[in-house]
Enzyme design. Sequence first.
Site, short mmCIF file in Angstrom:
data_model
loop_
_atom_site.label_atom_id
_atom_site.label_comp_id
_atom_site.label_asym_id
_atom_site.label_seq_id
_atom_site.Cartn_x
_atom_site.Cartn_y
_atom_site.Cartn_z
N GLN A 21 17.43 26.95 -14.32
CA GLN A 21 17.09 27.68 -13.09
C GLN A 21 18.27 28.07 -12.21
O GLN A 21 18.34 29.21 -11.75
CB GLN A 21 16.09 26.87 -12.25
CG GLN A 21 15.61 27.64 -11.02
CD GLN A 21 14.64 26.88 -10.14
OE1 GLN A 21 14.38 27.29 -9.01
NE2 GLN A 21 14.08 25.78 -10.62
N GLU A 142 17.03 19.55 -9.72
CA GLU A 142 16.59 20.04 -8.41
C GLU A 142 16.46 18.92 -7.37
O GLU A 142 17.08 18.95 -6.32
CB GLU A 142 15.25 20.77 -8.57
CG GLU A 142 14.50 21.07 -7.29
CD GLU A 142 15.22 22.05 -6.39
OE1 GLU A 142 15.34 21.79 -5.19
OE2 GLU A 142 15.67 23.10 -6.89
N ASP A 171 18.15 24.25 -6.90
CA ASP A 171 18.43 25.18 -7.99
C ASP A 171 18.58 26.61 -7.49
O ASP A 171 19.68 27.16 -7.47
CB ASP A 171 17.31 25.11 -9.04
CG ASP A 171 17.51 23.97 -10.03
OD1 ASP A 171 18.66 23.70 -10.40
OD2 ASP A 171 16.51 23.35 -10.43
N GLY A 246 14.06 22.56 16.07
CA GLY A 246 14.85 23.50 16.85
C GLY A 246 14.63 23.30 18.34
O GLY A 246 14.10 22.28 18.78
N GLY A 247 15.03 24.29 19.11
CA GLY A 247 14.94 24.17 20.57
C GLY A 247 13.53 24.33 21.10
O GLY A 247 13.25 23.96 22.24
#
Length: 413
Positions: A21, A142, A171, A246-247
């Site tokens: 892959q 993977e 991958d 996140g914020g």
Amino acid sequence: MTQTSTRALDGIRVLDMTHVQSGPSATQLLAWLGADVVKLEAPTGDITRKQLRDLPDVDSLYFTMLNCNKRSITLNTKTERGKEILTELIRRSDVMVENFGPGAVDRMGFTWDRIQEINPRIVYASIKGFGEGPYTNFKAYEVVAQAMGGSMSTTGFEDGPPLATGAQIGDSGTGVHAVAGILAALYQRERTGRGQRVNVAMQHAVLNLCRVKLRDQQRLAHGPLAEYPNDDFGDEVPRSGNASGGGQPGWAVKCAPGGPNDYVYVIVQPVGWRPISELIGRPELADDPEWATPEARLPKLNKMFQLIEEWSSTLPKWEVLERLNAHNIPCGPILSTREIIEDRSLVANEMVVTVPHPQRGEFVTVGSPLKLSDSPVEVTSSPLLGEHNEEVYVGELGLGDEEVRLLKSNGVI
């Protein structure tokens, strides 16, 4: 392949010595950008041709979905004549890509020094599990890359085990990084006239995608991470379920009728709190000092999303989506694989593509996510094993028909 317009990588020849892959995902992108990708396989073929088959005696979807728009030749590179032919293929190529175990190509007799002697302009890209150091010779798959790149330790819920992500970031994620390196090397060659070595490690690519988690590891030195829903913090970034990281806080809230993918992911921006409070039937929370500001809501994110879920769980996810989008609230339904493969917009955007195949009839695959205005992509079938032997060996390398027949009977191709 016939196309009326030229494409970005027209004229670039790629010798594709990759398998499974990580490598094929990279070379498929190069093919979609217009490169002539020649997949060199052992006479037995890429192992994935036979893995996870859904139909007997035909190439598997595992193979077809990672090898579109390529040509296939077979070559036994362990034979002397095979090495001579490989030398000629290297001489004629702009790019060579491989993802064998460490040192495998060197042991064939093709070190970087030797490859440079054959073709000083070639860009030689290798995908490995790890960089130089104690892990160099470890086998990588993977989820091994996810485990050692920072993904698994930060994926899952606080009270559960580390989890792999369904996205193939080890991958295919590494394949995208490899493409970036190859394109940069080709561009630099325009100025220097020289090719160069491109090395991409799966662990490194996963770590690059986990960058924000290393941000948070450093922030931990100054106290708990307020935007995380976790109650306890040690000296490592904890798993935080579906928190946005996140914020702006986010979470996946349940919807009716309660199936495994009946959820909508909701982001609560400061400007979105008033319309959300009205939608959930609690308009008073918009002005309540205990809820009105992001700072006030931050210590009780679990309660905030619980209130939203009490509303969303009474409605189908598409209706929740419609109501939230009407107020410009960032959100998205959790789409199952069945919903994705049937999504008309993804079909219209050529991201879900039906491709004719000589053995299978047709198959559905993921199209090119790279949309260039002057380099259109027409996804074509993956090649059959050795389908282009005559085209390449006779038509391009100039071997005689009789020699090709002998090469085949002697197990060289």
